[in-house]
Design a protein around this motif. Sequence first.
Motif, short mmCIF file in Angstrom:
data_model
loop_
_atom_site.label_atom_id
_atom_site.label_comp_id
_atom_site.label_asym_id
_atom_site.label_seq_id
_atom_site.Cartn_x
_atom_site.Cartn_y
_atom_site.Cartn_z
N HIS A 23 0.83 -1.21 0.00
CA HIS A 23 0.00 0.00 0.00
C HIS A 23 0.87 1.25 0.00
O HIS A 23 2.04 1.21 0.37
CB HIS A 23 -0.92 0.01 1.23
N HIS B 4 0.83 5.19 1.73
CA HIS B 4 0.19 5.97 2.79
C HIS B 4 -0.38 7.23 2.14
O HIS B 4 0.22 7.78 1.22
CB HIS B 4 1.21 6.38 3.86
N GLU C 225 7.34 4.86 8.14
CA GLU C 225 7.08 3.60 8.86
C GLU C 225 8.44 2.93 9.08
O GLU C 225 9.36 3.13 8.31
CB GLU C 225 6.16 2.73 8.01
N HIS D 32 4.92 0.18 -0.02
CA HIS D 32 5.76 -0.95 0.38
C HIS D 32 5.00 -2.25 0.34
O HIS D 32 3.80 -2.30 0.59
CB HIS D 32 6.39 -0.70 1.75
N HIS E 123 -4.39 4.45 4.76
CA HIS E 123 -3.73 3.59 3.79
C HIS E 123 -4.44 3.62 2.45
O HIS E 123 -5.66 3.67 2.38
CB HIS E 123 -3.68 2.16 4.31
ZN ZN Z 1 2.46 1.14 5.58
#
Ligand code: ZN
Length: 188
Positions: free
Chosen positions: A86, A88, A94, A133, A155
């Motif tokens: 996904h 962001h 992250e 990612h 997301h």
């Molecule tokens: Zn993520």
Amino acid sequence: MLDAIVIDDFLNGIGNYVTEPVSVRKLSAMAQMYLEGQAALTHGDPVLYRSWSVEPAPGVDKELAFGLTFLNPGLIGKEYFMTAGHFHRGNGAEVHVIYEGRGLLLMRTRDGEVATKRLEPGTIAYLPSGWAHRTVNVGGEVLKFLCVWPTGLAHDYETIRREGFGCRVIAGLNGPELITAGGYRLRE
Ligand code: ZN
């Protein structure tokens, strides 16, 4: 193997509590992401991964959410089991900490740049804002990793579902091979 995670809520004094997986992702939920996903479904619907997540202070600015992902080993055709992946929405980085298994982290930008990172126990991966990612299990055991992200993060799974990830990891004769799709550039 763990079937749930235990969270030590030491400040609130309510002891440890256990959470069930918030997501059990089977092949049927992402068959179209694999070249041979639909064909593989005729043989069964394996669990690809399970994930847990907790947000101790929901909605509070500058707090943290975190979770675990257990990504099973296996192949769909020649492609390794992987997470859906996904972006962001807006800013939001992250961190992933790998503690068991071997894998590859795939990342891509919205304008077609692709990057990868090898994952093994002890790897700490920083995923900057703007990079989608996806994690791929290229080993023979469950790939287990901790993820930490800012509270309130939204997301975007839809873009990857629509456009793909721009690269695939397949099992070659000499191990995992990365294939980059047309129009995407691999950052070496
Ligand atoms: Zn993520």
